[in-house]
Design an enzyme around this catalytic site. Structure first.
Site, short mmCIF file in Angstrom:
data_model
loop_
_atom_site.label_atom_id
_atom_site.label_comp_id
_atom_site.label_asym_id
_atom_site.label_seq_id
_atom_site.Cartn_x
_atom_site.Cartn_y
_atom_site.Cartn_z
N ASP A 77 0.82 -1.20 0.00
CA ASP A 77 0.00 0.00 0.00
C ASP A 77 0.86 1.26 0.00
O ASP A 77 0.44 2.31 -0.49
CB ASP A 77 -0.94 -0.02 1.21
CG ASP A 77 -2.07 0.98 1.08
OD1 ASP A 77 -2.54 1.18 -0.06
OD2 ASP A 77 -2.48 1.56 2.09
N ASP A 80 2.91 1.30 -3.84
CA ASP A 80 2.23 1.64 -5.09
C ASP A 80 2.23 3.14 -5.36
O ASP A 80 2.49 3.59 -6.48
CB ASP A 80 0.82 1.06 -5.15
CG ASP A 80 -0.07 1.50 -4.00
OD1 ASP A 80 0.37 2.32 -3.17
OD2 ASP A 80 -1.22 1.02 -3.92
N ASP A 102 -8.45 -0.42 -0.76
CA ASP A 102 -8.27 -0.26 0.69
C ASP A 102 -9.55 -0.62 1.44
O ASP A 102 -9.51 -1.31 2.46
CB ASP A 102 -7.88 1.18 1.03
CG ASP A 102 -6.44 1.50 0.70
OD1 ASP A 102 -5.66 0.55 0.44
OD2 ASP A 102 -6.08 2.69 0.71
#
Length: 214
Positions: A77, A80, A102
């Site tokens: 997370d 990226d 998410d």
């Protein structure tokens, strides 16, 4: 009379500093991914896949394994976004997909906890309710920010944004037992507190705009 400080401004600054430090630590990995031609979207989807795998382990009661996989998903997370900036592939669609995955990841893990506690029977009824409230609070926290930003307002205030929620949930999974139950209860309460903080913040901002138009 001076205006009171915005709710959570110092907290936001602290979080930004932590994120910056984490990104600098992961910079060599970002560089390697860029040289390998791996796209930010691939990293985002891989992180989602890891979260879904973690949810399977959590539903089975393998909390430590699930927590370790969630840590890897959390790293994805972070990677990226950094990879998108490094390769010049930042886009509105990328940000949209990142936010959407998410939410899916968070729902999967809390859903897995509900499955686990449902198997424990009536004694775990409160845990199931706490998970449901935590899910609602998590989604409302994200929704209030998205809705405020859709109105052109900044809304990063509040105690429990996604990074804090994920970190607490991972800690609870690592310790398990009563610690996990306590953390789920904490998340249930303070995600809702965060929602109220954001409602208060947006009310203050919109009230100021409304007064300026009169």
């Amino acid at each position: 009379m001076s205006r009171p400080p915005e709710i959570g401004r110092e907290h936001v600054a602290d979080k930004d500093a932590v994120k910056s430090r984490l990104r600098s630590l992961l910079d060599p990995v970002v560089g390697a991914l860029a040289r390998a031609g791996i796209t930010p979207l691939s990293v985002t989807l891989f992180g989602l896949a890891l979260s879904l795998i973690a949810a399977v382990f959590v539903a089975r009661g393998s909390f430590v394994v699930g927590a370790l996989i969630l840590i890897a998903a959390g790293i994805c997370d972070t990677l990226d976004g950094s990879l998108a900036r490094r390769t010049g592939r930042e886009s509105l669609f990328g940000a949209f997909i990142d936010s959407t995955t998410d939410r899916l990841a968070e729902l999967a893990v809390f859903g897995a906890l509900i499955v686990y506690y449902l198997d424990r029977g009536a004694l775990a009824r409160l845990e199931v309710i706490a998970c449901l409230v935590a899910i609602a609070g998590s989604f409302l926290t994200s929704y209030t920010r998205a809705r405020a930003e859709g109105l052109g307002l900044e809304c990063r205030v509040g105690w429990l944004e996604r990074p804090e929620r994920v970190a607490l949930l991972i800690a609870g999974l690592l310790f398990g037992g009563t610690v996990l139950v306590a953390i789920i209860g904490f998340l249930a309460v303070f995600t809702m507190v965060t929602v109220l903080q954001r409602v208060r913040h947006v009310r203050r901002l919109t009230s100021a705009k409304d007064r300026s138009r009169q």
